[in-house]
Design a protein around this motif. Structure first.
Motif, PDB file in Angstrom:
ATOM      1  N   ASN A 199       0.822  -1.206   0.000  1.00  0.00           N
ATOM      2  CA  ASN A 199       0.000   0.000   0.000  1.00  0.00           C
ATOM      3  C   ASN A 199       0.859   1.261   0.000  1.00  0.00           C
ATOM      4  O   ASN A 199       1.834   1.359   0.738  1.00  0.00           O
ATOM      5  CB  ASN A 199      -0.914   0.021   1.232  1.00  0.00           C
ATOM      6  CG  ASN A 199      -1.971  -1.051   1.175  1.00  0.00           C
ATOM      7  OD1 ASN A 199      -2.455  -1.393   0.102  1.00  0.00           O
ATOM      8  ND2 ASN A 199      -2.340  -1.584   2.316  1.00  0.00           N
ATOM      9  N   ARG A 238       0.418   5.130   0.907  1.00  0.00           N
ATOM     10  CA  ARG A 238      -0.545   5.835   1.769  1.00  0.00           C
ATOM     11  C   ARG A 238      -0.328   7.332   1.764  1.00  0.00           C
ATOM     12  O   ARG A 238       0.799   7.808   1.780  1.00  0.00           O
ATOM     13  CB  ARG A 238      -0.440   5.311   3.198  1.00  0.00           C
ATOM     14  CG  ARG A 238      -0.810   3.850   3.308  1.00  0.00           C
ATOM     15  CD  ARG A 238      -0.633   3.327   4.732  1.00  0.00           C
ATOM     16  NE  ARG A 238      -1.148   1.977   4.842  1.00  0.00           N
ATOM     17  CZ  ARG A 238      -2.409   1.673   5.092  1.00  0.00           C
ATOM     18  NH1 ARG A 238      -3.283   2.634   5.302  1.00  0.00           N
ATOM     19  NH2 ARG A 238      -2.802   0.421   5.154  1.00  0.00           N
ATOM     20  N   ASN A 239      -1.435   8.086   1.776  1.00  0.00           N
ATOM     21  CA  ASN A 239      -1.408   9.540   1.891  1.00  0.00           C
ATOM     22  C   ASN A 239      -2.753   9.954   2.459  1.00  0.00           C
ATOM     23  O   ASN A 239      -3.551   9.103   2.853  1.00  0.00           O
ATOM     24  CB  ASN A 239      -1.123  10.200   0.538  1.00  0.00           C
ATOM     25  CG  ASN A 239      -0.413  11.528   0.693  1.00  0.00           C
ATOM     26  OD1 ASN A 239      -0.516  12.192   1.723  1.00  0.00           O
ATOM     27  ND2 ASN A 239       0.313  11.929  -0.331  1.00  0.00           N
ATOM     28  N   CYS A 241      -0.912  12.935   8.452  1.00  0.00           N
ATOM     29  CA  CYS A 241      -0.247  11.866   7.702  1.00  0.00           C
ATOM     30  C   CYS A 241       1.209  12.217   7.422  1.00  0.00           C
ATOM     31  O   CYS A 241       2.094  11.380   7.613  1.00  0.00           O
ATOM     32  CB  CYS A 241      -1.004  11.599   6.408  1.00  0.00           C
ATOM     33  SG  CYS A 241      -0.242  10.362   5.334  1.00  0.00           S
ATOM     34  N   ARG A 301      -0.619   3.545   9.315  1.00  0.00           N
ATOM     35  CA  ARG A 301      -1.824   2.966   8.731  1.00  0.00           C
ATOM     36  C   ARG A 301      -3.062   3.717   9.203  1.00  0.00           C
ATOM     37  O   ARG A 301      -4.029   3.844   8.469  1.00  0.00           O
ATOM     38  CB  ARG A 301      -1.923   1.481   9.084  1.00  0.00           C
ATOM     39  CG  ARG A 301      -0.822   0.658   8.414  1.00  0.00           C
ATOM     40  CD  ARG A 301      -0.821  -0.757   8.886  1.00  0.00           C
ATOM     41  NE  ARG A 301      -0.375  -0.788  10.283  1.00  0.00           N
ATOM     42  CZ  ARG A 301      -0.205  -1.880  10.996  1.00  0.00           C
ATOM     43  NH1 ARG A 301      -0.458  -3.058  10.471  1.00  0.00           N
ATOM     44  NH2 ARG A 301       0.217  -1.806  12.246  1.00  0.00           N
ATOM     45  N   CYS A 326      -2.975   7.605   7.453  1.00  0.00           N
ATOM     46  CA  CYS A 326      -2.889   7.756   6.006  1.00  0.00           C
ATOM     47  C   CYS A 326      -3.714   6.686   5.297  1.00  0.00           C
ATOM     48  O   CYS A 326      -3.553   5.498   5.571  1.00  0.00           O
ATOM     49  CB  CYS A 326      -1.424   7.641   5.556  1.00  0.00           C
ATOM     50  SG  CYS A 326      -0.258   8.664   6.487  1.00  0.00           S
ATOM     51  N   GLN A 327      -4.546   7.102   4.375  1.00  0.00           N
ATOM     52  CA  GLN A 327      -5.369   6.154   3.618  1.00  0.00           C
ATOM     53  C   GLN A 327      -4.588   5.598   2.432  1.00  0.00           C
ATOM     54  O   GLN A 327      -3.617   6.197   1.977  1.00  0.00           O
ATOM     55  CB  GLN A 327      -6.643   6.827   3.135  1.00  0.00           C
ATOM     56  CG  GLN A 327      -6.378   7.908   2.089  1.00  0.00           C
ATOM     57  CD  GLN A 327      -7.578   8.810   1.850  1.00  0.00           C
ATOM     58  OE1 GLN A 327      -8.418   8.971   2.710  1.00  0.00           O
ATOM     59  NE2 GLN A 327      -7.639   9.395   0.675  1.00  0.00           N
ATOM     60  N   VAL A 328      -5.028   4.473   1.915  1.00  0.00           N
ATOM     61  CA  VAL A 328      -4.393   3.864   0.745  1.00  0.00           C
ATOM     62  C   VAL A 328      -4.793   4.647  -0.499  1.00  0.00           C
ATOM     63  O   VAL A 328      -5.978   4.839  -0.761  1.00  0.00           O
ATOM     64  CB  VAL A 328      -4.794   2.378   0.610  1.00  0.00           C
ATOM     65  CG1 VAL A 328      -4.207   1.776  -0.664  1.00  0.00           C
ATOM     66  CG2 VAL A 328      -4.368   1.592   1.838  1.00  0.00           C
ATOM     67  N   GLY A 365       2.792   9.059  -2.054  1.00  0.00           N
ATOM     68  CA  GLY A 365       2.396   8.589  -0.731  1.00  0.00           C
ATOM     69  C   GLY A 365       3.540   7.882  -0.037  1.00  0.00           C
ATOM     70  O   GLY A 365       4.654   7.781  -0.561  1.00  0.00           O
TER      71      GLY A 365
END
Length: 148
Positions: A62, A64-65, A75, A81, A84-86, A127
């Protein structure tokens, strides 16, 4: 016309896109009247641009940002995890890296790291990827530490 390397072209293109995004201003409202969520690169706030390449050795990693505003600040301050979202997934590929910083400790496949590297996925989004999934040491010697 001079012969320009792909790395130089990539850096120039990214710098131009970051500049264009900065000129575009804040996110506009969506059809529902709510602010549109945007994921902006952390490099927009950095003065110097120094990219390198890193290799993601695992499958389904993944990237992530977070959207603009407080989620984005949280973030970029502490990659994790939870914060920050995928925004993308990468598998066994070489990606462009900007910098690295400490965040959530991740353990997987016998490796553990608290370091996260800010990368551009092949599909475009920037990300964070934990260094557990990047070939090299826990702290990558050839990637600068983030100044933000």
């Amino acid at each position: 016309m001079t012969n320009t390397s792909p790395r130089t072209l990539r850096a120039l293109t990214t710098a131009l896109l970051v500049a264009a995004a900065a000129l575009a201003g804040p996110a506009t409202a969506s059809a529902t009247g709510q602010p549109a969520a945007t994921v902006r690169p952390a490099v927009a706030e950095a003065a110097a641009v120094d990219y390198t390449e890193v290799h993601v050795w695992a499958n389904g990693v993944n990237v992530r940002n977070a959207a603009s505003g407080i989620p984005f600040h949280t973030c970029k301050t502490f990659p994790s995890r939870q914060n920050c979202q995928v925004v993308a997934t990468v598998s066994r590929t070489t990606v462009t890296a900007y910098c690295q910083k400490q965040g959530e400790v991740i353990s997987d496949s016998g490796y553990t790291s608290r370091w996260w590297t800010y990368v551009q996925s092949p599909s475009g989004p920037w990300g964070w990827v934990n260094n557990v999934y990047i070939t090299g040491d826990e702290h990558l010697a050839h990637v600068s530490d983030c100044t933000f």
